[in-house]
Design an enzyme around this catalytic site. Structure first.
Site, short mmCIF file in Angstrom:
data_model
loop_
_atom_site.label_atom_id
_atom_site.label_comp_id
_atom_site.label_asym_id
_atom_site.label_seq_id
_atom_site.Cartn_x
_atom_site.Cartn_y
_atom_site.Cartn_z
N ARG A 104 3.85 -23.80 -16.78
CA ARG A 104 3.82 -24.04 -15.35
C ARG A 104 3.56 -25.52 -15.11
NH1 ARG A 104 -0.21 -20.93 -11.37
NH2 ARG A 104 -1.65 -22.37 -12.35
N THR A 108 3.95 -28.99 -9.49
CA THR A 108 4.79 -28.16 -8.62
C THR A 108 4.48 -26.67 -8.74
OG1 THR A 108 6.46 -27.85 -10.33
CG2 THR A 108 6.68 -29.80 -8.93
N ASP A 201 -8.05 -20.66 -17.48
CA ASP A 201 -6.75 -20.87 -18.12
C ASP A 201 -6.66 -20.02 -19.39
OD1 ASP A 201 -4.69 -22.00 -19.88
OD2 ASP A 201 -4.50 -23.51 -18.31
N ASP A 204 -5.54 -21.80 -22.75
CA ASP A 204 -6.59 -22.66 -23.31
C ASP A 204 -7.72 -21.84 -23.91
OD1 ASP A 204 -5.36 -25.07 -22.82
OD2 ASP A 204 -6.27 -25.33 -20.84
C1 PRP Z 1 -0.09 -19.37 -17.56
C2 PRP Z 1 0.00 -17.88 -17.78
C3 PRP Z 1 1.33 -17.54 -17.16
C4 PRP Z 1 1.39 -18.49 -16.00
C5 PRP Z 1 1.02 -17.74 -14.75
O1 PRP Z 1 0.67 -20.05 -18.49
O2 PRP Z 1 -0.10 -17.51 -19.13
O3 PRP Z 1 2.43 -17.72 -18.02
O4 PRP Z 1 0.42 -19.51 -16.23
O5 PRP Z 1 1.18 -18.56 -13.64
P1 PRP Z 1 2.30 -18.28 -12.54
O6 PRP Z 1 2.26 -16.81 -12.26
O7 PRP Z 1 1.84 -19.11 -11.38
O8 PRP Z 1 3.61 -18.73 -13.08
P2 PRP Z 1 0.66 -21.66 -18.54
O9 PRP Z 1 1.74 -22.22 -17.69
O10 PRP Z 1 -0.73 -22.15 -18.29
O11 PRP Z 1 1.10 -21.94 -20.03
P3 PRP Z 1 0.38 -21.58 -21.41
O12 PRP Z 1 0.50 -20.09 -21.59
O13 PRP Z 1 1.17 -22.34 -22.39
O14 PRP Z 1 -1.06 -22.02 -21.32
N1 URA Z 2 -2.58 -19.43 -15.47
C1 URA Z 2 -3.78 -19.15 -16.04
O1 URA Z 2 -3.93 -19.23 -17.27
N2 URA Z 2 -4.79 -18.78 -15.23
C2 URA Z 2 -4.65 -18.66 -13.91
O2 URA Z 2 -5.63 -18.30 -13.23
C3 URA Z 2 -3.40 -18.95 -13.34
C4 URA Z 2 -2.39 -19.34 -14.15
#
Ligand code: PRP
Ligand code: URA
Length: 210
Positions: A104, A108, A201, A204
């Site tokens: 994400r 944006t 997160d 993380d």
């Molecule tokens: C997080 C999570 C989802 C997304 C959810 O991933 O694991 O994939 O955010 O957010 P959304 O519903 O607003 O799209 P992130 O983009 O943090 O990537 P990561 O899994 O690599 O940490």
């Molecule tokens: N992605 C995450 O990992 N946590 C949130 O709360 C939203 C998006």
């Protein structure tokens, strides 16, 4: 309209409370997510069709049931979705696994695709798209759109640990054919697109990158 199934088994609620705690470290977070995923997989597979089989027990031949040849693929959304794969494959050991890499954009909040590798016969499989967080719904919606563009037209289910009204609404609008399975529906999103109260997160916390 797709249905939303909240899997609120006591064990899941207990483990979810532990995983939300900011003092839960990476090792325990990973283990709890794995355990919750396995418990969720049990419920998500509840409608798997059965076939009649005869089984010879030491006593007699019994009329029994087995899961009919169900072709399933689990599709984690990278990275955080990886934390749910082992729990699912413990329940569905023959499932194939496809990967979709999305992150994400922090400004944006739009999903950016960076990787995709799916089983060659993905079109013939029922798909379980797994990701711990359903926030704006942008990532899950983009992943499902991508799978449909690749010809996946069998059942697609979305499985998230924590959802929120915004994300659920987005999926129901974009993909009314996709049922959503969550362990909890939280209150809302904050200004940074994080689920409130959520668990922070997920990526993380699984991988210890912050
Ligand atoms: C997080 C999570 C989802 C997304 C959810 O991933 O694991 O994939 O955010 O957010 P959304 O519903 O607003 O799209 P992130 O983009 O943090 O990537 P990561 O899994 O690599 O940490
Ligand atoms: N992605 C995450 O990992 N946590 C949130 O709360 C939203 C998006």
């Amino acid at each position: 309209m797709s249905k939303v199934v909240v899997i609120d088994h006591p064990l899941i609620q207990h483990k979810l409370s532990l995983i939300r705690d900011e003092n839960t470290g990476t090792k325990d977070f990973r283990q709890l997510l794995d355990e919750i995923a396995m418990l969720m997989a049990y419920e998500v597979t509840r409608d798997f069709p059965l076939k009649d089989v005869k089984v010879t027990t030491p006593i007699e031949t019994a009329d029994c049931k087995m899961v009919a040849n169900k072709q399933v693929a689990i599709v984690p959304i990278l990275r955080a979705g990886l934390g749910m794969v082992d729990g699912f494959t413990r329940i569905i050991p023959n499932a194939k696994i496809g990967h979709i890499g999305l992150y994400r954009d922090p400004e944006t909040l739009e999903p950016v695709e960076y990787y995709c590798k799916l089983p060659v016969d993905v079109q013939e499989r029922d798909l379980l798209v797994v990701d711990p967080m359903l926030a704006t719904g942008g990532s899950a919606s983009a992943a499902i759109t991508f799978l449909k563009k690749r010809g996946c037209n069998k059942t697609i289910k979305l499985v998230n640990l924590v959802g929120c009204p915004e994300g659920i609404e987005r999926i129901q609008k974009d993909h009314p054919d996709v049922d959503i399975y969550v362990a909890a529906v939280d209150r809302c999103l904050n200004d940074h697109g994080y689920i409130v109260p959520g668990l922070g997160d997920a990526g993380d916390r699984i991988f210890g990158t912050k």
